[in-house]
Design an enzyme around this catalytic site. Sequence first.
Site: not given
Length: 373
Positions: A61, A63, A65-66, A86, A102, A122-123, A241, A245
């Site tokens: 994940g 791409s 944010g965190l 993705r 990158v 796609d995980l 959501y 979590k």
Amino acid sequence: MNFSAALSQYYGEYLILTLIVLAGLPITGLLGVILNWKLSLSYNQKSVSKKVRGKHCLVTGASQGLGKATAIELVKAGAHVTIIARGKKDPKTGISSLDSVVKELELSKVNPDQIIQFFAVDLTVYDKVVEMFEKLFEQGHNPEFLFCNAGSATPGLFIDQLPVQNKEKYEEGEHEWMMKSNYFTHVNVIRALLQVARKGESTEEDSICGISSKIAIKLPKSIILVGSVLSTLSFVGFSAYSASKYAIRGFADAMRSEMKPLGVHVGIYYPGNMATPGFEIENETKPKITAKIEGSSETVSAKSAAESLLAGFDRNLFYYSNDLLGELARVSVNGGNPRPYPVVEILATPLLATIFTVWAAITDMEIKSFYKK
């Protein structure tokens, strides 16, 4: 004067002193929890660098944010970094979003020999994740540190997230998608890693938790799963959501226990709200009552959240959060897991029970008042 007479004479003073001590201990415990929480999140890049320099790290994940911020900090610490997402391509240029990430990571390198690469995967599709790990192992880049961060949030009222009927067929609703994009993106990465690590190996007599010594040496030294403050508590608007979590939390509990005999540290990080593109998208579907309960809590930058994540990782914490409410909730719902600061956490428990009882009552009143109006 005998003892009973003295006790009778000073009964009031003893009672007041006892009440002060009983009231003071939980307050002291709570202050200790907050102080330890603050200290545990102090980020020491040199210490992290000693741990990861020259090692292979995998961040999912990543791409934006965190995930992206974590990857940048790891590169600055001297690690080899593989990022996974993705990787949507720009329809005009045909360039993947991961290409630009990158390039940004390359600018953060402290050593020209650092390896920076990406896989657009796609995980939620297990076969694709297995293929990715086969390539990593062929390269000799099996991760020594694994950061599972992939996921998304789509708040909404339960009634608005039902499966949709389309030509006599029901398409999946948000609950199915949240489990796929949050829970299974974590589970798929770890089980695909194990699947590839055990390829061609037979179970040996020296196996621990079903994993032989030959396989164990291929496993990461540390696995960090990213949950949310909503892994510990939930309310209206987060049924899909938060459930996903919570699932990560239960998975982390079991994995910590199962991986510990193998020398693999497992941790779960509970970040609060972050000022990221994902949070902006989340707010587009967030019900008004949900936003009202959240209040005007401040968001932190992705960089700050990444530093907190790595601070806990560096200290081998299990449950930890960069958000005060998340940390207090963590202490309250710790369950059968080891506590990092057991004395103060035990002392604070009565007060925390009171705090969250009041919080629940206020939340219920807000919901009732909102819909009454």
